[in-house]
Structure formats: structure tokens, C-alpha cells
Design a protein around this motif. Structure first.
Motif, PDB file in Angstrom:
ATOM      1  N   MET A   2       0.832  -1.191   0.000  1.00  0.00           N
ATOM      2  CA  MET A   2       0.000   0.000   0.000  1.00  0.00           C
ATOM      3  C   MET A   2       0.877   1.255   0.000  1.00  0.00           C
ATOM      4  O   MET A   2       1.896   1.329   0.687  1.00  0.00           O
ATOM      5  CB  MET A   2      -0.905   0.012   1.231  1.00  0.00           C
ATOM      6  N   GLN A   3       0.453   2.252  -0.793  1.00  0.00           N
ATOM      7  CA  GLN A   3       1.117   3.544  -0.815  1.00  0.00           C
ATOM      8  C   GLN A   3       0.205   4.576  -0.159  1.00  0.00           C
ATOM      9  O   GLN A   3      -1.014   4.537  -0.345  1.00  0.00           O
ATOM     10  CB  GLN A   3       1.436   3.952  -2.249  1.00  0.00           C
ATOM     11  N   SER A   4       0.793   5.473   0.610  1.00  0.00           N
ATOM     12  CA  SER A   4       0.010   6.410   1.398  1.00  0.00           C
ATOM     13  C   SER A   4       0.086   7.808   0.800  1.00  0.00           C
ATOM     14  O   SER A   4       1.174   8.302   0.480  1.00  0.00           O
ATOM     15  CB  SER A   4       0.511   6.423   2.848  1.00  0.00           C
ATOM     16  N   LEU A  16      -5.274   8.606   1.971  1.00  0.00           N
ATOM     17  CA  LEU A  16      -5.641   7.550   1.025  1.00  0.00           C
ATOM     18  C   LEU A  16      -4.510   6.540   0.982  1.00  0.00           C
ATOM     19  O   LEU A  16      -3.379   6.878   0.633  1.00  0.00           O
ATOM     20  CB  LEU A  16      -5.879   8.146  -0.365  1.00  0.00           C
ATOM     21  N   GLN A  17      -4.795   5.307   1.358  1.00  0.00           N
ATOM     22  CA  GLN A  17      -3.839   4.215   1.256  1.00  0.00           C
ATOM     23  C   GLN A  17      -4.258   3.366   0.074  1.00  0.00           C
ATOM     24  O   GLN A  17      -5.334   2.763   0.088  1.00  0.00           O
ATOM     25  CB  GLN A  17      -3.813   3.395   2.545  1.00  0.00           C
ATOM     26  N   ALA A  18      -3.414   3.345  -0.958  1.00  0.00           N
ATOM     27  CA  ALA A  18      -3.824   2.772  -2.232  1.00  0.00           C
ATOM     28  C   ALA A  18      -2.907   1.651  -2.674  1.00  0.00           C
ATOM     29  O   ALA A  18      -1.693   1.703  -2.479  1.00  0.00           O
ATOM     30  CB  ALA A  18      -3.868   3.856  -3.301  1.00  0.00           C
ATOM     31  N   GLU A  19      -3.489   0.623  -3.308  1.00  0.00           N
ATOM     32  CA  GLU A  19      -2.718  -0.498  -3.849  1.00  0.00           C
ATOM     33  C   GLU A  19      -1.931  -0.100  -5.082  1.00  0.00           C
ATOM     34  O   GLU A  19      -0.834  -0.598  -5.316  1.00  0.00           O
ATOM     35  CB  GLU A  19      -3.664  -1.652  -4.192  1.00  0.00           C
ATOM     36  N   LEU A  40      -9.953  11.125   8.309  1.00  0.00           N
ATOM     37  CA  LEU A  40     -10.703  10.365   7.305  1.00  0.00           C
ATOM     38  C   LEU A  40      -9.702   9.456   6.608  1.00  0.00           C
ATOM     39  O   LEU A  40      -8.782   9.926   5.943  1.00  0.00           O
ATOM     40  CB  LEU A  40     -11.373  11.309   6.307  1.00  0.00           C
ATOM     41  N   LEU A  41      -9.862   8.143   6.794  1.00  0.00           N
ATOM     42  CA  LEU A  41      -8.924   7.163   6.261  1.00  0.00           C
ATOM     43  C   LEU A  41      -9.611   6.369   5.157  1.00  0.00           C
ATOM     44  O   LEU A  41     -10.655   5.742   5.384  1.00  0.00           O
ATOM     45  CB  LEU A  41      -8.447   6.223   7.362  1.00  0.00           C
ATOM     46  N   ILE A  42      -9.024   6.398   3.960  1.00  0.00           N
ATOM     47  CA  ILE A  42      -9.600   5.737   2.791  1.00  0.00           C
ATOM     48  C   ILE A  42      -8.637   4.657   2.327  1.00  0.00           C
ATOM     49  O   ILE A  42      -7.460   4.921   2.083  1.00  0.00           O
ATOM     50  CB  ILE A  42      -9.832   6.753   1.658  1.00  0.00           C
ATOM     51  N   GLU A  43      -9.135   3.456   2.206  1.00  0.00           N
ATOM     52  CA  GLU A  43      -8.342   2.345   1.674  1.00  0.00           C
ATOM     53  C   GLU A  43      -8.764   2.097   0.232  1.00  0.00           C
ATOM     54  O   GLU A  43      -9.940   1.806  -0.043  1.00  0.00           O
ATOM     55  CB  GLU A  43      -8.556   1.081   2.505  1.00  0.00           C
ATOM     56  N   GLY A  44      -7.826   2.242  -0.680  1.00  0.00           N
ATOM     57  CA  GLY A  44      -8.128   2.074  -2.095  1.00  0.00           C
ATOM     58  C   GLY A  44      -7.646   0.740  -2.631  1.00  0.00           C
ATOM     59  O   GLY A  44      -6.458   0.427  -2.531  1.00  0.00           O
ATOM     60  N   ARG A  45      -8.544  -0.036  -3.186  1.00  0.00           N
ATOM     61  CA  ARG A  45      -8.208  -1.353  -3.734  1.00  0.00           C
ATOM     62  C   ARG A  45      -8.563  -1.405  -5.213  1.00  0.00           C
ATOM     63  O   ARG A  45      -9.598  -0.884  -5.639  1.00  0.00           O
ATOM     64  CB  ARG A  45      -8.967  -2.460  -3.000  1.00  0.00           C
ATOM     65  N   ALA A  46      -7.708  -2.083  -5.974  1.00  0.00           N
ATOM     66  CA  ALA A  46      -7.974  -2.325  -7.395  1.00  0.00           C
ATOM     67  C   ALA A  46      -8.345  -3.789  -7.582  1.00  0.00           C
ATOM     68  O   ALA A  46      -7.667  -4.678  -7.063  1.00  0.00           O
ATOM     69  CB  ALA A  46      -6.749  -1.977  -8.221  1.00  0.00           C
ATOM     70  N   VAL A  99     -13.196   4.357   5.254  1.00  0.00           N
ATOM     71  CA  VAL A  99     -13.838   4.221   3.950  1.00  0.00           C
ATOM     72  C   VAL A  99     -13.060   3.235   3.086  1.00  0.00           C
ATOM     73  O   VAL A  99     -11.820   3.251   3.064  1.00  0.00           O
ATOM     74  CB  VAL A  99     -13.906   5.601   3.246  1.00  0.00           C
ATOM     75  N   LEU A 100     -13.796   2.396   2.387  1.00  0.00           N
ATOM     76  CA  LEU A 100     -13.194   1.474   1.417  1.00  0.00           C
ATOM     77  C   LEU A 100     -13.563   1.927   0.017  1.00  0.00           C
ATOM     78  O   LEU A 100     -14.742   2.053  -0.321  1.00  0.00           O
ATOM     79  CB  LEU A 100     -13.694   0.052   1.653  1.00  0.00           C
ATOM     80  N   LEU A 101     -12.546   2.197  -0.801  1.00  0.00           N
ATOM     81  CA  LEU A 101     -12.741   2.547  -2.209  1.00  0.00           C
ATOM     82  C   LEU A 101     -12.273   1.382  -3.058  1.00  0.00           C
ATOM     83  O   LEU A 101     -11.109   0.995  -3.012  1.00  0.00           O
ATOM     84  CB  LEU A 101     -11.934   3.808  -2.563  1.00  0.00           C
ATOM     85  N   THR A 102     -13.187   0.806  -3.840  1.00  0.00           N
ATOM     86  CA  THR A 102     -12.868  -0.302  -4.727  1.00  0.00           C
ATOM     87  C   THR A 102     -13.040   0.169  -6.164  1.00  0.00           C
ATOM     88  O   THR A 102     -14.089   0.710  -6.521  1.00  0.00           O
ATOM     89  CB  THR A 102     -13.780  -1.507  -4.461  1.00  0.00           C
ATOM     90  N   VAL A 103     -12.000  -0.011  -6.976  1.00  0.00           N
ATOM     91  CA  VAL A 103     -12.019   0.481  -8.356  1.00  0.00           C
ATOM     92  C   VAL A 103     -11.647  -0.659  -9.295  1.00  0.00           C
ATOM     93  O   VAL A 103     -10.721  -1.432  -9.006  1.00  0.00           O
ATOM     94  CB  VAL A 103     -11.023   1.648  -8.550  1.00  0.00           C
TER      95      VAL A 103
END
Length: 293
Positions: A2-4, A16-19, A40-46, A99-103
Motif C-alpha cells: 500500500m502507498q500512502s 488515502l492508502q492505495a494499492e 478520514l482514512l480511505i483504503e483504495g483497492r484495485a 472508507v473502502l474505495l474499490t475500483v
């Protein structure tokens, strides 16, 4: 791994912590960075494809599919009424700060671009939980205080903001969007999206007034009562009614705002006379308020 990515938005630390990498550029840059614990913590997954959602649909239009299962809210972004979603933001009403962000992986770069990330996240809805409202408004700072000009598109928000810059030396912070926080004294904030205005700064200032614009051959101005002000501002507030609890937060925030900040209806010309009319009204109200104090 994960990248922050850390942002400071409307006085909040957003992480935003993103894959996959996010290309931080454009409107993102003034808001990038910060320190302290994330609020506000957002986890971004692909993912190859978004999973099927087993929830009840409470909104469906050409851009959004909003689903609810108990206290869990899922907002899925689509490109047409019948297209499958390409991104989904999910959280619970008990813990809206997580928050979970799925893209969909094929759409990651597009959906997280500086022009789309915040709409993909439905950021105005998330910020409601932090006593923050987002308006379709031009935002200026004059004399150390903020003034917002709100109206439908093509009504003259940017024109009035530019007139204040030209004739009164005001600073134009955002040509199209503005945040207002109600955590204590109402404050205006720049936000990381600016429509087509191209003006997007991360500047905060005490909110002096909100002006609801209309075009007219002559300038007339009046201060709106609380109920009139709330009704006039509501169409330009970024909030939907799909989730009743969030709509209640939006309405309560709007009522709190109009109880403490002057709201004017200004029918105006696109010249310095409009600046003078608003200036006179604000000065007169300020003198009255100081006299009452």
C-alpha cells in the motif's frame, strides 16, 4: 504494498492508502501533504471486476447507484444508467471515517485522476459526517473574510468573483466550489475541485456572507431570513437524499449555517455597481451587528 497519500481538506487530515499509484497533480497539489493523525482514512483497492452488491438500491441515475444494507452505505459510480459500476465507495454510518474505495483495475488511473478522484469518492457526502458542507459557489477572500457567490451554472458566479478581484483586490480562492465547516465559527475552505474555472487554492477564512445571485438590468439586494436562505442555498448544496441520516445532517448543517451567517439575494449587473451594492449591504449589517453588541 500500500502507498500512502495525505491531503489536508477543509481542516481535516485525509489519508488515502492505495494499492496502485495515484498521480498527484493539478487540483490535488495545493492540498497534498499535512501531518497528524488521519481523521478520514480511505483504503483504495484495485480489482479485476467489482463484486455484486447484496444491498437495497436507494438511488439510481446515470452516474450513481447508491445501495444500503443495514448501516452500510455503498455508492457506486457508473457511466450510464445501465452500465456496470467502475468504482464503489463503502462505509458504515457508525464509522464514516473509515472508507473502502474499490475500483475496477482497468479504470484505476482514470477514476483516481485529479479531475475525478474526489467525485469517485463522493467526497461531499463523506464530509457531511464532519460538519462540512460543499457548495457550488465561487469563493473570494476580502479584508481577511470569505464571501461565497452561489447560483446555477452560467449565472455569473465567476464574473462577480472577478469583479471583486479587479475593483477591491479580493483573492479568488476557487471559481466554482467551496467548503464550509461548522465546527465552531463558520469557516470557508478551498476544495480540491474547481469545475472549469481553473482556480483552486487551499485557503481558509472566516465566512462573512453568502450571496445568491441572479442576473438583472439593475442591482437590488436583500438579506434573506433563515427559512428563505436555507431554501435558496439548498439547490446549490452537494448532498443527496438517498440516505436519510446523511440528508438530515445536510439539512441541520444548512440551518445552523443560515442562523449564523448573513445570506443575501443579489440581482445584479456584471460591473462594479454590483460590487458597490453588496459592499453597502454588508457594511450596513456589520455596523448594525457591532451596534447591537
Amino acid at each position: 504494498m500500500m502507498q500512502s497519500y495525505r491531503f489536508s481538506i477543509c481542516g481535516l487530515q485525509v489519508v488515502l492508502q492505495a494499492e496502485l499509484p495515484v498521480n498527484v497533480r493539478g487540483d490535488m497539489l495545493p492540498f497534498y501533504g499535512g501531518e497528524g493523525m488521519p481523521e478520514l482514512l480511505i483504503e483504495g483497492r484495485a480489482v479485476p471486476e467489482l463484486p455484486e452488491q447484496e444491498s437495497v438500491a436507494c438511488r439510481r441515475d446515470t452516474e450513481w447507484l447508491t445501495l444500503r444494507s443495514g448501516q452500510r452505505i455503498s455508492r457506486c459510480r457508473t457511466q450510464s444508467l445501465h452500465a456496470a459500476p467502475y468504482a464503489c465507495v463503502s462505509y458504515t454510518l457508525e464509522t464514516p471515517e473509515q472508507v473502502l474505495l474499490t475500483v475496477r483495475q482497468a479504470d484505476w488511473s482514470w477514476a483516481t485522476d485529479h479531475l475525478r478522484l474526489w467525485s469517485t469518492l463522493s467526497l461531499p457526502q463523506l464530509l457531511l459526517h464532519f460538519q462540512t458542507l460543499i457548495f457550488h459557489a465561487s469563493y473570494i477572500v476580502t479584508g481577511g473574510r470569505a464571501v461565497l457567490f452561489t447560483a446555477p451554472s452560467q449565472t455569473g458566479k465567476s464574473t462577480q468573483a472577478e469583479l471583486w478581484r479587479k475593483f477591491r483586490g479580493a483573492r479568488v480562492v476557487n471559481g466554482d466550489k467551496a467548503g464550509v465547516t461548522l465546527r465552531g465559527r463558520p469557516m470557508a475552505h478551498g476544495v480540491p475541485f474547481s469545475g472549469t474555472s481553473g482556480i483552486c487554492e487551499n485557503v481558509s477564512a472566516p465566512l462573512a456572507a453568502i450571496v445568491v445571485l441572479s442576473q438583472a438590468p439593475d442591482n437590488t439586494i436583500r438579506r434573506l431570513g433563515p427559512s428563505q436562505a436555507a431554501a435558496a442555498l439548498c439547490p446549490n448544496l452537494f448532498a443527496d437524499q438517498a440516505v436519510s441520516e446523511e440528508w438530515a445532517l445536510a439539512l441541520q448543517g444548512l440551518l445552523d449555517l443560515v442562523a449564523s451567517v448573513p445570506v443575501y439575494a443579489l440581482a445584479c449587473t456584471p460591473d462594479e455597481r454590483a460590487v458597490e451594492a453588496l459592499e453597502r449591504a454588508m457594511d450596513a449589517d456589520r455596523q448594525t451587528d457591532e451596534g447591537d453588541a
